[in-house]
Enzyme design. Structure first.
Site, PDB file in Angstrom:
ATOM      1  N   HIS A   1     -11.301  -8.074  -2.780  1.00  0.00           N
ATOM      2  CA  HIS A   1     -10.764  -6.853  -2.176  1.00  0.00           C
ATOM      3  C   HIS A   1     -11.047  -6.810  -0.679  1.00  0.00           C
ATOM      4  O   HIS A   1     -12.033  -7.370  -0.200  1.00  0.00           O
ATOM      5  CB  HIS A   1     -11.419  -5.631  -2.851  1.00  0.00           C
TER       6      HIS A   1
ATOM      7  N   LYS B   1       0.867  -1.178   0.000  1.00  0.00           N
ATOM      8  CA  LYS B   1       0.000   0.000   0.000  1.00  0.00           C
ATOM      9  C   LYS B   1       0.899   1.221   0.000  1.00  0.00           C
ATOM     10  O   LYS B   1       1.580   1.510   0.983  1.00  0.00           O
ATOM     11  CB  LYS B   1      -0.902  -0.010   1.239  1.00  0.00           C
TER      12      LYS B   1
HETATM   13 MG    MG Z   1      -6.832  -0.716  -3.684  1.00  0.00          MG
END
Ligand code: MG
Length: 410
Positions: free
Chosen positions: A303, A175
Protein backbone atom coordinates in the site's frame (compact mmCIF):
# COMPACT_ATOMS: atom_id res chain seq x y z
CA UNK A 1 32.36 -4.87 13.28
CA UNK A 2 31.67 -2.36 16.03
CA UNK A 3 28.03 -2.37 17.13
CA UNK A 4 26.53 1.10 16.62
CA UNK A 5 24.62 2.93 19.32
CA UNK A 6 22.07 5.64 18.64
CA UNK A 7 23.31 9.07 19.73
CA UNK A 8 20.58 11.37 18.41
CA UNK A 9 17.68 11.75 16.00
CA UNK A 10 16.48 14.65 13.91
CA UNK A 11 13.16 15.23 12.14
CA UNK A 12 12.77 17.72 9.28
CA UNK A 13 9.46 18.58 7.65
CA UNK A 14 9.50 19.03 3.89
CA UNK A 15 6.88 19.69 1.27
CA UNK A 16 7.43 18.48 -2.30
CA UNK A 17 5.20 19.55 -5.22
CA UNK A 18 2.87 17.22 -7.12
CA UNK A 19 2.00 17.65 -10.78
CA UNK A 20 -1.53 18.70 -9.77
CA UNK A 21 -3.83 18.50 -6.70
CA UNK A 22 -5.15 14.95 -6.20
CA UNK A 23 -8.76 14.54 -5.11
CA UNK A 24 -10.02 11.76 -2.83
CA UNK A 25 -13.09 10.88 -0.79
CA UNK A 26 -12.07 12.95 2.24
CA UNK A 27 -10.63 16.02 0.56
CA UNK A 28 -7.44 16.36 -1.46
CA UNK A 29 -3.68 16.44 -1.56
CA UNK A 30 -3.47 20.16 -2.26
CA UNK A 31 -0.76 20.01 -4.92
CA UNK A 32 2.08 18.77 -2.72
CA UNK A 33 2.97 16.20 -0.10
CA UNK A 34 4.10 17.06 3.41
CA UNK A 35 6.53 14.49 4.79
CA UNK A 36 8.85 14.22 7.79
CA UNK A 37 12.39 13.08 7.05
CA UNK A 38 13.97 11.34 10.04
CA UNK A 39 17.72 10.96 10.54
CA UNK A 40 18.97 8.64 13.27
CA UNK A 41 22.61 9.28 14.22
CA UNK A 42 25.00 6.74 15.69
CA UNK A 43 28.37 6.69 17.45
CA UNK A 44 29.91 4.95 14.42
CA UNK A 45 29.23 7.99 12.26
CA UNK A 46 26.42 6.35 10.27
CA UNK A 47 23.12 8.18 9.85
CA UNK A 48 20.03 6.08 9.09
CA UNK A 49 17.12 7.49 7.10
CA UNK A 50 13.41 7.28 7.87
CA UNK A 51 10.27 8.98 6.62
CA UNK A 52 6.74 9.59 7.89
CA UNK A 53 3.65 11.23 6.41
CA UNK A 54 2.66 14.71 7.60
CA UNK A 55 4.90 16.94 9.63
CA UNK A 56 5.25 20.33 11.26
CA UNK A 57 6.20 21.51 14.73
CA UNK A 58 4.24 18.87 16.60
CA UNK A 59 5.58 15.93 14.56
CA UNK A 60 9.15 17.18 14.93
CA UNK A 61 8.63 17.66 18.68
CA UNK A 62 7.18 14.15 18.98
CA UNK A 63 10.33 12.69 17.42
CA UNK A 64 12.49 14.83 19.73
CA UNK A 65 10.42 13.41 22.60
CA UNK A 66 11.66 9.90 21.74
CA UNK A 67 15.33 10.84 22.22
CA UNK A 68 15.42 9.52 25.78
CA UNK A 69 14.00 6.18 24.57
CA UNK A 70 16.54 5.84 21.78
CA UNK A 71 19.88 7.26 22.88
CA UNK A 72 22.21 4.33 23.61
CA UNK A 73 19.95 1.84 21.78
CA UNK A 74 21.62 -0.67 19.43
CA UNK A 75 19.84 -0.38 16.03
CA UNK A 76 20.18 -4.16 15.52
CA UNK A 77 17.86 -4.72 18.49
CA UNK A 78 14.68 -4.18 16.50
CA UNK A 79 12.29 -6.27 18.62
CA UNK A 80 13.44 -4.44 21.74
CA UNK A 81 12.86 -1.16 19.85
CA UNK A 82 9.27 -2.18 19.15
CA UNK A 83 8.50 -2.76 22.82
CA UNK A 84 10.41 0.33 23.95
CA UNK A 85 8.38 2.57 21.66
CA UNK A 86 5.05 0.87 21.03
CA UNK A 87 4.25 -1.79 23.56
CA UNK A 88 0.63 -2.59 22.66
CA UNK A 89 -0.83 -1.81 26.09
CA UNK A 90 1.26 1.31 26.66
CA UNK A 91 0.24 2.47 23.19
CA UNK A 92 -3.31 2.92 24.47
CA UNK A 93 -1.86 6.15 25.89
CA UNK A 94 0.13 7.19 22.86
CA UNK A 95 0.09 6.57 19.14
CA UNK A 96 3.61 5.88 18.06
CA UNK A 97 3.12 3.22 15.40
CA UNK A 98 3.96 5.56 12.53
CA UNK A 99 6.94 7.11 14.33
CA UNK A 100 8.18 3.62 15.15
CA UNK A 101 8.00 2.79 11.44
CA UNK A 102 10.20 5.76 10.49
CA UNK A 103 12.74 4.83 13.17
CA UNK A 104 12.67 1.16 12.11
CA UNK A 105 13.49 2.19 8.51
CA UNK A 106 16.41 4.24 9.84
CA UNK A 107 17.67 1.41 12.08
CA UNK A 108 17.51 -1.08 9.20
CA UNK A 109 19.37 1.47 7.07
CA UNK A 110 22.08 1.69 9.75
CA UNK A 111 22.28 -2.13 10.09
CA UNK A 112 22.65 -2.50 6.32
CA UNK A 113 25.37 0.14 6.14
CA UNK A 114 27.16 -1.40 9.13
CA UNK A 115 27.28 -4.80 7.42
CA UNK A 116 27.61 -3.47 3.87
CA UNK A 117 24.44 -5.21 2.67
CA UNK A 118 21.08 -4.01 1.37
CA UNK A 119 18.11 -4.06 3.76
CA UNK A 120 16.45 -6.90 1.84
CA UNK A 121 19.41 -9.13 2.75
CA UNK A 122 18.58 -8.53 6.43
CA UNK A 123 14.96 -9.53 5.83
CA UNK A 124 15.32 -12.95 4.29
CA UNK A 125 16.76 -11.95 0.93
CA UNK A 126 15.06 -10.81 -2.23
CA UNK A 127 12.96 -13.14 -4.36
CA UNK A 128 12.55 -10.59 -7.19
CA UNK A 129 14.73 -7.88 -8.74
CA UNK A 130 11.96 -5.37 -9.45
CA UNK A 131 8.62 -4.52 -7.86
CA UNK A 132 5.70 -3.92 -10.25
CA UNK A 133 3.48 -0.89 -9.61
CA UNK A 134 -0.05 0.08 -10.57
CA UNK A 135 -0.82 3.43 -12.11
CA UNK A 136 -2.56 5.36 -9.38
CA UNK A 137 -5.22 7.46 -11.09
CA UNK A 138 -6.82 10.39 -9.32
CA UNK A 139 -9.44 12.90 -10.22
CA UNK A 140 -7.37 16.08 -10.19
CA UNK A 141 -7.86 19.79 -9.90
CA UNK A 142 -5.94 21.79 -12.49
CA UNK A 143 -2.51 23.08 -11.48
CA UNK A 144 -1.82 26.83 -11.12
CA UNK A 145 -1.44 27.10 -14.91
CA UNK A 146 -4.80 25.41 -15.51
CA UNK A 147 -3.25 22.14 -16.70
CA UNK A 148 -3.69 18.47 -15.79
CA UNK A 149 -7.32 18.50 -14.68
CA UNK A 150 -9.04 15.08 -14.51
CA UNK A 151 -12.79 15.12 -14.02
CA UNK A 152 -14.43 13.36 -17.00
CA UNK A 153 -14.06 9.77 -18.21
CA UNK A 154 -12.30 11.11 -21.35
CA UNK A 155 -9.76 13.05 -19.28
CA UNK A 156 -9.21 10.00 -17.07
CA UNK A 157 -8.54 7.66 -20.00
CA UNK A 158 -6.17 10.21 -21.55
CA UNK A 159 -4.33 10.53 -18.23
CA UNK A 160 -4.08 6.74 -17.83
CA UNK A 161 -2.85 6.36 -21.43
CA UNK A 162 -0.13 8.96 -20.85
CA UNK A 163 1.00 7.23 -17.63
CA UNK A 164 0.97 3.84 -19.32
CA UNK A 165 3.07 5.17 -22.17
CA UNK A 166 5.54 6.91 -19.87
CA UNK A 167 5.92 4.25 -17.16
CA UNK A 168 4.62 0.99 -18.66
CA UNK A 169 1.82 0.32 -16.15
CA UNK A 170 -0.44 -2.68 -16.82
CA UNK A 171 -2.58 -2.29 -13.69
CA UNK A 172 -4.70 0.83 -13.13
CA UNK A 173 -6.18 1.90 -9.83
CA UNK A 174 -8.80 4.64 -9.71
CA UNK A 175 -9.05 6.60 -6.49
CA UNK A 176 -12.77 7.31 -6.38
CA UNK A 177 -15.27 8.41 -3.78
CA UNK A 178 -15.26 11.97 -5.17
CA UNK A 179 -18.15 12.09 -7.65
CA UNK A 180 -21.55 10.35 -7.66
CA UNK A 181 -21.18 6.57 -8.10
CA UNK A 182 -22.84 6.67 -11.55
CA UNK A 183 -20.10 9.02 -12.82
CA UNK A 184 -17.31 6.93 -11.33
CA UNK A 185 -18.89 3.76 -12.73
CA UNK A 186 -18.82 5.35 -16.21
CA UNK A 187 -15.15 6.17 -15.60
CA UNK A 188 -14.33 2.58 -14.62
CA UNK A 189 -16.13 1.22 -17.65
CA UNK A 190 -14.25 3.69 -19.87
CA UNK A 191 -10.95 2.44 -18.40
CA UNK A 192 -12.08 -1.14 -19.00
CA UNK A 193 -12.90 -0.35 -22.64
CA UNK A 194 -9.62 1.53 -23.16
CA UNK A 195 -7.36 -1.10 -21.54
CA UNK A 196 -9.07 -4.48 -21.97
CA UNK A 197 -5.84 -6.41 -21.26
CA UNK A 198 -4.87 -4.42 -18.15
CA UNK A 199 -6.06 -5.06 -14.60
CA UNK A 200 -8.29 -2.55 -12.83
CA UNK A 201 -8.78 -1.53 -9.22
CA UNK A 202 -11.38 0.82 -7.78
CA UNK A 203 -10.87 2.40 -4.35
CA UNK A 204 -13.41 4.97 -3.11
CA UNK A 205 -11.90 5.09 0.40
CA UNK A 206 -14.97 3.36 1.87
CA UNK A 207 -17.27 6.23 0.85
CA UNK A 208 -20.09 4.03 -0.49
CA UNK A 209 -22.90 2.54 1.56
CA UNK A 210 -22.97 -1.26 1.58
CA UNK A 211 -25.87 -1.26 -0.88
CA UNK A 212 -24.18 1.22 -3.24
CA UNK A 213 -20.98 -0.83 -3.04
CA UNK A 214 -22.87 -4.02 -3.94
CA UNK A 215 -24.55 -2.46 -6.96
CA UNK A 216 -21.30 -0.76 -8.10
CA UNK A 217 -19.42 -4.05 -7.70
CA UNK A 218 -22.00 -5.98 -9.70
CA UNK A 219 -21.82 -3.36 -12.44
CA UNK A 220 -18.05 -3.86 -12.87
CA UNK A 221 -17.94 -7.65 -12.36
CA UNK A 222 -17.37 -8.23 -16.08
CA UNK A 223 -14.24 -6.02 -16.17
CA UNK A 224 -10.71 -7.38 -15.75
CA UNK A 225 -10.66 -6.57 -12.04
CA UNK A 226 -7.58 -7.01 -9.91
CA UNK A 227 -9.54 -6.25 -6.75
CA UNK A 228 -12.22 -3.98 -5.30
CA UNK A 229 -10.61 -1.87 -2.57
CA UNK A 230 -12.46 -0.59 0.49
CA UNK A 231 -15.70 0.20 -1.34
CA UNK A 232 -17.49 0.44 2.00
CA UNK A 233 -16.51 0.85 5.63
CA UNK A 234 -16.08 -1.84 8.23
CA UNK A 235 -15.40 -5.57 8.45
CA UNK A 236 -19.11 -6.34 8.62
CA UNK A 237 -19.90 -4.17 5.61
CA UNK A 238 -17.11 -5.82 3.65
CA UNK A 239 -18.32 -9.25 4.74
CA UNK A 240 -21.81 -8.53 3.38
CA UNK A 241 -20.26 -7.32 0.14
CA UNK A 242 -18.09 -10.41 -0.16
CA UNK A 243 -21.21 -12.58 -0.23
CA UNK A 244 -22.79 -10.60 -3.06
CA UNK A 245 -19.94 -9.44 -5.34
CA UNK A 246 -17.60 -11.80 -7.20
CA UNK A 247 -14.50 -9.60 -7.15
CA UNK A 248 -11.72 -10.09 -4.56
CA UNK A 249 -11.99 -7.43 -1.85
CA UNK A 250 -8.93 -5.55 -0.65
CA UNK A 251 -8.39 -3.23 2.30
CA UNK A 252 -5.97 -0.75 3.75
CA UNK A 253 -8.52 0.55 6.27
CA UNK A 254 -10.13 -2.27 8.24
CA UNK A 255 -7.19 -4.68 8.49
CA UNK A 256 -4.22 -2.55 9.50
CA UNK A 257 -2.96 -4.44 12.54
CA UNK A 258 -2.60 -8.00 13.81
CA UNK A 259 -5.80 -7.97 15.90
CA UNK A 260 -7.81 -7.06 12.81
CA UNK A 261 -5.90 -9.61 10.74
CA UNK A 262 -6.84 -12.30 13.26
CA UNK A 263 -10.49 -11.21 13.14
CA UNK A 264 -10.42 -11.35 9.34
CA UNK A 265 -8.99 -14.88 9.38
CA UNK A 266 -11.54 -16.18 11.89
CA UNK A 267 -14.44 -14.66 9.94
CA UNK A 268 -13.22 -13.55 6.50
CA UNK A 269 -14.33 -10.18 5.18
CA UNK A 270 -11.42 -9.25 2.91
CA UNK A 271 -9.29 -11.25 0.45
CA UNK A 272 -6.26 -9.03 -0.12
CA UNK A 273 -4.44 -7.22 2.70
CA UNK A 274 -2.67 -4.05 1.57
CA UNK A 275 0.47 -3.79 3.68
CA UNK A 276 1.67 -0.28 4.42
CA UNK A 277 5.16 0.04 5.90
CA UNK A 278 4.00 3.11 7.87
CA UNK A 279 0.50 2.04 9.01
CA UNK A 280 1.75 -1.37 10.20
CA UNK A 281 4.68 0.17 12.07
CA UNK A 282 7.60 -0.77 9.81
CA UNK A 283 8.85 -3.17 7.16
CA UNK A 284 9.22 -6.07 9.59
CA UNK A 285 5.60 -6.05 10.85
CA UNK A 286 4.50 -6.10 7.19
CA UNK A 287 6.67 -9.18 6.58
CA UNK A 288 5.18 -10.88 9.63
CA UNK A 289 1.68 -10.06 8.38
CA UNK A 290 2.62 -11.32 4.90
CA UNK A 291 3.64 -14.61 6.53
CA UNK A 292 0.25 -14.92 8.23
CA UNK A 293 -1.43 -14.16 4.89
CA UNK A 294 0.76 -16.78 3.16
CA UNK A 295 -0.29 -19.35 5.75
CA UNK A 296 -4.00 -18.61 5.37
CA UNK A 297 -3.71 -17.98 1.61
CA UNK A 298 -4.90 -14.40 1.73
CA UNK A 299 -3.52 -12.09 -0.95
CA UNK A 300 -1.22 -9.18 -0.21
CA UNK A 301 -0.07 -6.04 -1.96
CA UNK A 302 2.04 -3.06 -0.96
CA UNK A 303 0.00 0.00 0.00
CA UNK A 304 0.98 3.61 -0.56
CA UNK A 305 0.16 6.34 1.91
CA UNK A 306 2.16 8.88 -0.13
CA UNK A 307 5.92 8.62 -0.26
CA UNK A 308 9.20 10.25 -1.11
CA UNK A 309 12.20 8.10 -1.98
CA UNK A 310 13.01 6.90 1.55
CA UNK A 311 9.53 5.52 2.15
CA UNK A 312 9.50 4.17 -1.42
CA UNK A 313 12.74 2.29 -0.63
CA UNK A 314 11.00 0.71 2.39
CA UNK A 315 8.19 -0.44 0.05
CA UNK A 316 10.69 -1.82 -2.48
CA UNK A 317 12.58 -3.84 0.13
CA UNK A 318 9.26 -5.18 1.44
CA UNK A 319 8.12 -6.04 -2.08
CA UNK A 320 11.46 -7.72 -2.76
CA UNK A 321 11.28 -10.22 0.10
CA UNK A 322 7.62 -11.31 0.33
CA UNK A 323 7.10 -14.36 -1.93
CA UNK A 324 3.31 -14.02 -2.04
CA UNK A 325 3.19 -10.60 -3.75
CA UNK A 326 0.79 -11.57 -6.53
CA UNK A 327 -0.54 -8.03 -7.06
CA UNK A 328 1.31 -4.91 -8.21
CA UNK A 329 2.23 -2.39 -5.51
CA UNK A 330 0.64 1.06 -5.23
CA UNK A 331 2.59 4.30 -5.18
CA UNK A 332 1.66 7.98 -5.45
CA UNK A 333 5.29 8.48 -6.46
CA UNK A 334 4.75 9.17 -10.17
CA UNK A 335 2.63 12.23 -9.28
CA UNK A 336 5.60 13.92 -7.60
CA UNK A 337 7.74 16.46 -9.42
CA UNK A 338 10.88 15.85 -7.36
CA UNK A 339 12.42 13.93 -4.47
CA UNK A 340 14.91 14.50 -1.65
CA UNK A 341 17.22 11.59 -2.55
CA UNK A 342 20.51 11.78 -4.41
CA UNK A 343 20.04 11.28 -8.13
CA UNK A 344 16.42 12.46 -8.12
CA UNK A 345 13.35 10.26 -8.40
CA UNK A 346 13.79 6.49 -8.71
CA UNK A 347 12.86 5.37 -12.23
CA UNK A 348 10.15 3.08 -13.52
CA UNK A 349 10.84 0.58 -16.26
CA UNK A 350 8.02 -1.54 -17.75
CA UNK A 351 5.75 -0.52 -14.88
CA UNK A 352 8.25 -1.60 -12.22
CA UNK A 353 11.02 -0.09 -10.08
CA UNK A 354 14.29 -1.92 -9.45
CA UNK A 355 14.93 -2.99 -5.85
CA UNK A 356 17.82 -0.83 -4.53
CA UNK A 357 21.11 -2.74 -4.50
CA UNK A 358 23.28 -0.44 -2.37
CA UNK A 359 23.86 -0.93 1.36
CA UNK A 360 21.04 -0.15 3.76
CA UNK A 361 17.91 1.25 2.16
CA UNK A 362 20.05 2.04 -0.89
CA UNK A 363 19.05 5.69 -1.08
CA UNK A 364 20.99 8.73 0.14
CA UNK A 365 19.69 12.10 1.26
CA UNK A 366 20.31 15.02 -1.09
CA UNK A 367 20.96 17.72 1.52
CA UNK A 368 20.43 20.58 -0.91
CA UNK A 369 16.98 19.19 -1.80
CA UNK A 370 16.19 18.59 1.86
CA UNK A 371 17.02 22.24 2.60
CA UNK A 372 15.07 23.46 -0.45
CA UNK A 373 11.88 21.60 0.46
CA UNK A 374 12.20 22.30 4.19
CA UNK A 375 12.35 25.99 3.23
CA UNK A 376 9.30 25.57 1.01
CA UNK A 377 7.47 24.04 3.98
CA UNK A 378 8.43 27.01 6.16
CA UNK A 379 7.04 29.33 3.45
CA UNK A 380 3.75 27.58 2.70
CA UNK A 381 3.08 25.39 5.77
CA UNK A 382 0.82 22.37 5.83
CA UNK A 383 -2.67 21.83 4.45
CA UNK A 384 -5.71 19.94 5.73
CA UNK A 385 -5.65 16.58 3.90
CA UNK A 386 -9.24 15.95 4.99
CA UNK A 387 -10.64 19.11 3.45
CA UNK A 388 -11.32 19.87 -0.20
CA UNK A 389 -9.94 23.22 -1.46
CA UNK A 390 -12.71 23.31 -4.08
CA UNK A 391 -15.55 22.75 -1.59
CA UNK A 392 -15.02 25.17 1.33
CA UNK A 393 -16.79 24.09 4.52
CA UNK A 394 -17.62 20.61 3.20
CA UNK A 395 -16.63 17.47 5.04
CA UNK A 396 -17.66 13.94 4.17
CA UNK A 397 -20.10 11.73 6.00
CA UNK A 398 -19.48 7.99 5.97
CA UNK A 399 -21.11 6.73 3.81
CA UNK A 400 -20.95 9.92 1.78
CA UNK A 401 -24.27 11.48 0.81
CA UNK A 402 -23.00 14.72 -0.76
CA UNK A 403 -20.81 14.07 -3.80
CA UNK A 404 -18.84 16.65 -5.77
CA UNK A 405 -20.44 17.83 -9.01
CA UNK A 406 -18.58 16.31 -11.98
CA UNK A 407 -19.78 19.18 -14.18
CA UNK A 408 -18.53 21.95 -11.89
CA UNK A 409 -15.57 23.71 -13.51
CA UNK A 410 -13.05 24.61 -10.78
MG1 MG B 1 -7.05 2.36 -0.26
Amino acid sequence: MRRPKITDLRATTVTVPLEAPLRHANGAHWGRFVRTIVEVETDTGLIGLGEMGGGGESAEAAFRGLRSYLIGHDPFELEALRFKICNPTASLYNNRTQMHAAIEFACLDICGHTLGVPVHDLLGGKVRETVPFASYLFFRYPDAQGRHEVRSAEQLVAHASALKQQYGFTVHKLKGGVFPPAHELACMRALGAAFPDDKLRYDPNAALSVEEAISFGRAIEDLNNDYYEDPTWGLNGMRRLRRDVRIPLATNTVVVNFEQLAANILDPAVDVILLDTTFWGGIRPCIKAAGVCETFQLGIAVHSSGELGIQLASMLHLGAVVPNLAHAADAHYHHLLDDVIVGGKLRYENGAIAVPKGPGLGVALDRAKLAEYAELYREVGGYPYDRDPGRPGWYPLLPNTDWADPNAVP
